[in-house]
Design a protein around this motif. Structure first.
Motif, PDB file in Angstrom:
ATOM      1  N   GLU A  18      73.519  33.267   5.477  1.00  0.00           N
ATOM      2  CA  GLU A  18      73.427  34.689   5.252  1.00  0.00           C
ATOM      3  C   GLU A  18      72.435  35.433   6.163  1.00  0.00           C
ATOM      4  O   GLU A  18      72.701  36.451   6.458  1.00  0.00           O
ATOM      5  N   VAL A  19      71.316  34.816   6.206  1.00  0.00           N
ATOM      6  CA  VAL A  19      70.184  35.342   6.644  1.00  0.00           C
ATOM      7  C   VAL A  19      70.644  35.403   8.222  1.00  0.00           C
ATOM      8  O   VAL A  19      70.102  36.420   8.975  1.00  0.00           O
ATOM      9  N   LEU A  20      71.053  34.412   8.889  1.00  0.00           N
ATOM     10  CA  LEU A  20      71.558  34.318  10.249  1.00  0.00           C
ATOM     11  C   LEU A  20      72.631  34.818  10.745  1.00  0.00           C
ATOM     12  O   LEU A  20      72.793  34.984  11.688  1.00  0.00           O
ATOM     13  N   LEU A  21      73.510  35.503   9.779  1.00  0.00           N
ATOM     14  CA  LEU A  21      74.590  36.227  10.251  1.00  0.00           C
ATOM     15  C   LEU A  21      74.588  37.269  11.250  1.00  0.00           C
ATOM     16  O   LEU A  21      75.357  37.216  12.133  1.00  0.00           O
ATOM     17  N   ASN A  22      73.639  37.921  11.385  1.00  0.00           N
ATOM     18  CA  ASN A  22      73.392  39.083  12.583  1.00  0.00           C
ATOM     19  C   ASN A  22      72.291  38.748  13.425  1.00  0.00           C
ATOM     20  O   ASN A  22      72.166  39.583  14.205  1.00  0.00           O
ATOM     21  N   HIS A  23      72.046  37.469  13.364  1.00  0.00           N
ATOM     22  CA  HIS A  23      70.884  36.930  14.383  1.00  0.00           C
ATOM     23  C   HIS A  23      70.993  36.086  15.321  1.00  0.00           C
ATOM     24  O   HIS A  23      71.239  34.637  14.955  1.00  0.00           O
ATOM     25  N   GLY A  24      71.672  36.364  16.532  1.00  0.00           N
ATOM     26  CA  GLY A  24      72.084  35.074  17.548  1.00  0.00           C
ATOM     27  C   GLY A  24      72.976  34.209  17.078  1.00  0.00           C
ATOM     28  O   GLY A  24      74.157  34.415  16.101  1.00  0.00           O
ATOM     29  N   LYS A  25      73.448  32.901  17.602  1.00  0.00           N
ATOM     30  CA  LYS A  25      74.119  32.185  17.327  1.00  0.00           C
ATOM     31  C   LYS A  25      73.598  30.848  17.000  1.00  0.00           C
ATOM     32  O   LYS A  25      73.072  30.203  17.823  1.00  0.00           O
ATOM     33  N   PRO A  26      73.747  30.702  15.718  1.00  0.00           N
ATOM     34  CA  PRO A  26      73.088  29.482  15.078  1.00  0.00           C
ATOM     35  C   PRO A  26      73.975  28.123  15.346  1.00  0.00           C
ATOM     36  O   PRO A  26      75.235  28.117  15.497  1.00  0.00           O
ATOM     37  N   HIS A  27      73.290  26.952  15.686  1.00  0.00           N
ATOM     38  CA  HIS A  27      74.217  25.585  15.765  1.00  0.00           C
ATOM     39  C   HIS A  27      73.535  24.813  14.675  1.00  0.00           C
ATOM     40  O   HIS A  27      72.195  24.829  14.535  1.00  0.00           O
ATOM     41  N   PHE A  28      74.210  24.313  13.952  1.00  0.00           N
ATOM     42  CA  PHE A  28      73.981  23.605  12.756  1.00  0.00           C
ATOM     43  C   PHE A  28      74.025  21.858  12.833  1.00  0.00           C
ATOM     44  O   PHE A  28      75.221  21.454  13.463  1.00  0.00           O
ATOM     45  N   PHE A  29      73.161  21.095  12.742  1.00  0.00           N
ATOM     46  CA  PHE A  29      73.210  19.872  12.757  1.00  0.00           C
ATOM     47  C   PHE A  29      72.720  19.042  11.410  1.00  0.00           C
ATOM     48  O   PHE A  29      71.860  19.475  10.855  1.00  0.00           O
ATOM     49  N   GLU A  30      73.741  18.236  11.127  1.00  0.00           N
ATOM     50  CA  GLU A  30      73.300  17.460   9.680  1.00  0.00           C
ATOM     51  C   GLU A  30      73.117  16.034  10.035  1.00  0.00           C
ATOM     52  O   GLU A  30      73.926  15.407  10.652  1.00  0.00           O
ATOM     53  N   GLY A  31      71.946  15.549   9.524  1.00  0.00           N
ATOM     54  CA  GLY A  31      71.656  14.163   9.772  1.00  0.00           C
ATOM     55  C   GLY A  31      71.331  13.701  11.098  1.00  0.00           C
ATOM     56  O   GLY A  31      71.206  12.561  11.529  1.00  0.00           O
ATOM     57  N   GLU A  32      70.912  14.880  12.051  1.00  0.00           N
ATOM     58  CA  GLU A  32      70.561  14.510  13.280  1.00  0.00           C
ATOM     59  C   GLU A  32      69.708  15.298  13.992  1.00  0.00           C
ATOM     60  O   GLU A  32      70.027  16.431  13.679  1.00  0.00           O
ATOM     61  N   ILE A  33      68.985  14.879  14.979  1.00  0.00           N
ATOM     62  CA  ILE A  33      68.422  16.096  15.905  1.00  0.00           C
ATOM     63  C   ILE A  33      69.274  16.049  17.233  1.00  0.00           C
ATOM     64  O   ILE A  33      69.241  14.949  17.835  1.00  0.00           O
ATOM     65  N   PRO A  34      69.540  17.092  17.643  1.00  0.00           N
ATOM     66  CA  PRO A  34      70.240  17.245  18.870  1.00  0.00           C
ATOM     67  C   PRO A  34      69.443  16.765  20.147  1.00  0.00           C
ATOM     68  O   PRO A  34      68.325  17.060  20.142  1.00  0.00           O
ATOM     69  N   LYS A  35      70.049  15.928  20.861  1.00  0.00           N
ATOM     70  CA  LYS A  35      69.276  15.627  22.069  1.00  0.00           C
ATOM     71  C   LYS A  35      70.102  15.790  23.450  1.00  0.00           C
ATOM     72  O   LYS A  35      71.335  15.669  23.303  1.00  0.00           O
ATOM     73  N   ASN A  36      69.390  15.691  24.453  1.00  0.00           N
ATOM     74  CA  ASN A  36      70.244  16.086  25.843  1.00  0.00           C
ATOM     75  C   ASN A  36      71.016  17.301  25.875  1.00  0.00           C
ATOM     76  O   ASN A  36      72.078  17.210  26.620  1.00  0.00           O
ATOM     77  N   ARG A  41      65.556  30.164  23.943  1.00  0.00           N
ATOM     78  CA  ARG A  41      64.605  30.654  22.986  1.00  0.00           C
ATOM     79  C   ARG A  41      65.734  31.617  22.034  1.00  0.00           C
ATOM     80  O   ARG A  41      64.993  31.765  20.757  1.00  0.00           O
ATOM     81  N   GLU A  42      66.778  32.025  22.612  1.00  0.00           N
ATOM     82  CA  GLU A  42      67.644  32.879  21.904  1.00  0.00           C
ATOM     83  C   GLU A  42      68.545  31.956  20.790  1.00  0.00           C
ATOM     84  O   GLU A  42      69.104  32.427  19.697  1.00  0.00           O
ATOM     85  N   ASP A  43      68.480  30.683  21.037  1.00  0.00           N
ATOM     86  CA  ASP A  43      69.535  29.699  20.108  1.00  0.00           C
ATOM     87  C   ASP A  43      68.612  29.467  18.977  1.00  0.00           C
ATOM     88  O   ASP A  43      67.319  29.314  18.964  1.00  0.00           O
ATOM     89  N   ILE A  44      69.264  29.301  17.723  1.00  0.00           N
ATOM     90  CA  ILE A  44      68.885  28.874  16.610  1.00  0.00           C
ATOM     91  C   ILE A  44      69.462  27.572  16.188  1.00  0.00           C
ATOM     92  O   ILE A  44      70.737  27.507  16.022  1.00  0.00           O
ATOM     93  N   ILE A  45      68.560  26.761  15.867  1.00  0.00           N
ATOM     94  CA  ILE A  45      69.047  25.228  15.602  1.00  0.00           C
ATOM     95  C   ILE A  45      68.793  25.020  14.264  1.00  0.00           C
ATOM     96  O   ILE A  45      67.415  25.053  13.716  1.00  0.00           O
ATOM     97  N   VAL A  46      69.563  25.011  13.318  1.00  0.00           N
ATOM     98  CA  VAL A  46      69.443  24.479  12.129  1.00  0.00           C
ATOM     99  C   VAL A  46      69.721  23.091  11.705  1.00  0.00           C
ATOM    100  O   VAL A  46      70.887  22.314  12.096  1.00  0.00           O
ATOM    101  N   ILE A  47      68.632  22.532  11.242  1.00  0.00           N
ATOM    102  CA  ILE A  47      68.781  20.997  11.038  1.00  0.00           C
ATOM    103  C   ILE A  47      68.647  20.773   9.337  1.00  0.00           C
ATOM    104  O   ILE A  47      67.521  21.271   8.908  1.00  0.00           O
ATOM    105  N   GLY A  48      69.560  19.931   9.194  1.00  0.00           N
ATOM    106  CA  GLY A  48      69.494  19.407   7.569  1.00  0.00           C
ATOM    107  C   GLY A  48      69.643  17.934   7.293  1.00  0.00           C
ATOM    108  O   GLY A  48      70.080  17.221   8.482  1.00  0.00           O
ATOM    109  N   ASN A  49      69.952  17.539   6.261  1.00  0.00           N
ATOM    110  CA  ASN A  49      70.061  15.984   5.822  1.00  0.00           C
ATOM    111  C   ASN A  49      69.068  15.098   6.549  1.00  0.00           C
ATOM    112  O   ASN A  49      69.462  14.162   7.049  1.00  0.00           O
TER     113      ASN A  49
END
Length: 137
Positions: A18-36, A41-49
């Motif tokens: 809800e908070v990120l709805l109007n802020h850039g484009k978030p990328h969601f990752f569950e149980g992993e940290i993206p690599k490669n 700086r405009e990207d928003i990375i959301v990491i969970g699990n």
């Protein structure tokens, strides 16, 4: 870096979305940290699990697990905005099984590092956000 913490199914991800709805484009990752992947700086990375990440390293010492995961998140935070969604699994209850105690302890150590280095920490308790540190998301 920002942290959102709360119990399981307390509305953490809903709050973040809800908070990120109007802020850039978030990328969601569950149980992993993206690599490669290159982010800006405009990207928003959301990491969970984080529990899943920790269980994959359960053969290591809790401090080493926390340090490895934290360092990867810290490096990613140099490229993009990182939001960590953390599940509070402790609450003073000591699990009977050794593996569950190790999970709880490693999460606690990791969360301490994340909270210390984050710009903001928000606890979501049954859908109600409470700012613990900083100005919020």
């Amino acid at each position: 870096m920002q942290v959102v913490i709360g119990g399981a199914y307390n509305g953490k991800r809903k709050f973040v979305k809800e908070v990120l709805l109007n802020h850039g484009k978030p990328h969601f990752f569950e149980g992993e940290i993206p690599k490669n992947i290159l982010f800006s700086r405009e990207d928003i990375i959301v990491i969970g699990n984080f529990e899943k990440m920790i269980l994959q390293k359960v053969h290591l010492d809790e401090e080493i697990i926390a340090e490895e995961i934290f360092n990867k998140i810290h490096q990613l935070n140099q490229q993009a905005q990182v939001i960590c969604v953390c599940t509070d699994i402790g609450r003073g209850v000591v699990p009977l099984l050794k593996e569950e105690r190790k999970l709880r302890d490693a999460c606690g150590r990791l969360y301490q590092k994340l909270f210390t280095q984050s710009e903001s920490v928000i606890r979501v308790w049954y859908g109600i956000p409470q700012v613990l540190k900083g100005d919020g998301l």
